[in-house]
Write a protein that holds these residues in place. Sequence first.
Motif, PDB file in Angstrom:
ATOM      1  N   GLY A   1      -0.267   7.562  -5.790  1.00 40.68           N
ATOM      2  CA  GLY A   1      -0.400   6.146  -4.749  1.00 40.68           C
ATOM      3  C   GLY A   1      -0.724   5.037  -5.538  1.00 40.68           C
TER       4      GLY A   1
ATOM      5  N   THR B   1       2.816  10.167  -0.122  1.00 32.71           N
ATOM      6  CA  THR B   1       3.727   9.465   0.849  1.00 32.71           C
ATOM      7  C   THR B   1       5.159   9.280   0.483  1.00 32.71           C
ATOM      8  OG1 THR B   1       2.914   7.217   0.575  1.00 32.71           O
ATOM      9  CG2 THR B   1       1.731   8.411   2.220  1.00 32.71           C
TER      10      THR B   1
ATOM     11  N   ALA C   1     -10.206   6.322   6.773  1.00 27.35           N
ATOM     12  CA  ALA C   1      -9.072   5.140   6.645  1.00 27.35           C
ATOM     13  C   ALA C   1      -8.366   5.179   7.957  1.00 27.35           C
ATOM     14  CB  ALA C   1      -8.317   5.991   5.617  1.00 27.35           C
TER      15      ALA C   1
ATOM     16  N   ASP D   1      -3.975   5.660  -7.629  1.00 28.33           N
ATOM     17  CA  ASP D   1      -4.708   7.019  -7.310  1.00 28.33           C
ATOM     18  C   ASP D   1      -3.767   8.040  -7.592  1.00 28.33           C
ATOM     19  OD1 ASP D   1      -6.446   8.541  -6.346  1.00 28.33           O
ATOM     20  OD2 ASP D   1      -6.120   8.022  -4.080  1.00 28.33           O
TER      21      ASP D   1
ATOM     22  N   PHE E   1     -12.935   5.428  -2.446  1.00 27.85           N
ATOM     23  CA  PHE E   1     -12.095   6.541  -2.071  1.00 27.85           C
ATOM     24  C   PHE E   1     -12.542   8.043  -2.521  1.00 27.85           C
ATOM     25  CE2 PHE E   1      -9.393   3.039  -1.517  1.00 27.85           C
ATOM     26  CZ  PHE E   1      -8.119   3.367  -0.918  1.00 27.85           C
TER      27      PHE E   1
ATOM     28  N   ILE F   1       0.913  -1.405   0.055  1.00 28.05           N
ATOM     29  CA  ILE F   1       0.165  -0.047  -0.121  1.00 28.05           C
ATOM     30  C   ILE F   1       0.852   1.464   0.068  1.00 28.05           C
ATOM     31  CG2 ILE F   1      -1.894   1.327   1.245  1.00 28.05           C
ATOM     32  CD1 ILE F   1      -2.893  -1.170   2.385  1.00 28.05           C
ATOM     33  N   LYS F   2       0.630   2.233  -0.918  1.00 30.80           N
ATOM     34  CA  LYS F   2       1.356   3.479  -1.148  1.00 30.80           C
ATOM     35  C   LYS F   2       0.442   4.528  -1.086  1.00 30.80           C
ATOM     36  CE  LYS F   2       4.809   5.734  -3.843  1.00 30.80           C
ATOM     37  NZ  LYS F   2       3.809   6.526  -4.700  1.00 30.80           N
ATOM     38  N   SER F   3       0.052   5.454  -0.294  1.00 29.50           N
ATOM     39  CA  SER F   3      -0.814   6.408  -0.520  1.00 29.50           C
ATOM     40  C   SER F   3      -0.351   7.446  -1.118  1.00 29.50           C
ATOM     41  CB  SER F   3      -1.395   6.768   1.172  1.00 29.50           C
ATOM     42  OG  SER F   3      -2.067   5.915   1.702  1.00 29.50           O
TER      43      SER F   3
ATOM     44  N   THR G   1      -8.475   7.753 -10.743  1.00 26.28           N
ATOM     45  CA  THR G   1      -8.214   6.689  -9.766  1.00 26.28           C
ATOM     46  C   THR G   1      -8.828   5.489 -10.899  1.00 26.28           C
ATOM     47  OG1 THR G   1      -8.729   7.965  -8.018  1.00 26.28           O
ATOM     48  CG2 THR G   1      -8.546   5.537  -7.793  1.00 26.28           C
TER      49      THR G   1
ATOM     50  N   SER H   1      -1.672   0.482  -4.906  1.00 30.90           N
ATOM     51  CA  SER H   1      -1.924  -0.657  -3.962  1.00 30.90           C
ATOM     52  C   SER H   1      -2.157  -1.932  -4.846  1.00 30.90           C
ATOM     53  CB  SER H   1      -2.703  -0.298  -2.979  1.00 30.90           C
ATOM     54  OG  SER H   1      -2.727   0.832  -2.272  1.00 30.90           O
TER      55      SER H   1
END
Length: 362
Positions: free
Chosen positions: A351, A47, A234, A343, A148, A42-44, A321, A353
């Motif tokens: 981001g 970040t 979240a 996303d 989301f 997972i990578k938002s 997205t 995932s």
Amino acid sequence: MSKHYKPAFKLAAIAAVLYSGATLAQSGVTLYGQADMFIGGIKSPGTGERAFVANSGGMQTSYWGIKGSEDLGAGTRAIFDLNAFYRTDNGRVGRFDGDSMFSRNAFVGLENNTYGTLKLGRNTTPYFVSTILFNPLIDSYVFSPMVFHTYFTASAPGVYDPGIIGDSGWNNSVLYSTPTWGGLTANFIYGLGENAGNYSQNKWGGNVTYFSGDFAATLAFQQVKFDNTPFDIATGNNSLLTGVSKQSAVQAGLSYDFKIVKLFAQGQYIKTSVSGAVPSGDIKKTTGQVGASVPVGAGAVLATYAYGKTDNAISDFKRNTFALAYDYNLSKRTDVYAAYFYDKIVGVEHGDSFGVGIRHKF
């Protein structure tokens, strides 16, 4: 019938599960739920770093519940449902630390064949039901773009998007559902503010759903005027945005099953009125989603794309997205899946995932 995501249910059946508290028997109690676990990364957005995880609730949040009914005669039943989220990765209650035990549903009510259903307590909102029924990844809080864009906070330089305020379920609420007439059902919800001397602080909303053969449609609306600090589902934390006086949201959705492919579409507009905050002024968000479910073998390929634009008097940002998944049915109650989610918020590092998981219903 072609096999799509959640093959054991049609859209109408999913809505019935979410809104109904009665068992099939005249009187009795049923224990039910599901366990969902996935392994992935997972990578938002913004970040820069990826976390590799073994987490609960990849395709759908894990939950368990107790529901029941008692036949009172003359077509009327007393009903109840106590339904709790939990996390299979650590055994904790709720979607996050601090979540209430029965945060999915906690109501008691009456159901009548002629006059409809009335529920008192914590109820799933009609707006949430319309959101999840008309996109192919339904209510995945890891891989569904529409979830989301609707229920998560997001930000870019100069603009903050709080998402839907008030969570997917409302405390202290009254929910009324009409009987189904020719595939048409209406649901209305009202959340009492419980604030002495201020009767205008409340939540209210509703939806209309229509199911006829291969075609389905919905229209939903809600307005929130209390508990107005935006909530990030979240993380389980309140956002930094304060001074929200009101939020109004409207959404429409369509689906059609062509057998070789099932198509989905949604449109949404959310207006959040803010004063004394940064950024100040109304925050306006427009979202569109298109998706498809294609039967392949004993499962289905799921694809969906959502576009959103958020703006206020200072600035605006765009968000793109998409998600791609394959859900394979091992049985009527157990499936395995693989999914990828991307996303991109303009001005912020993207981001993404990915994960593989298993889900079992009981």
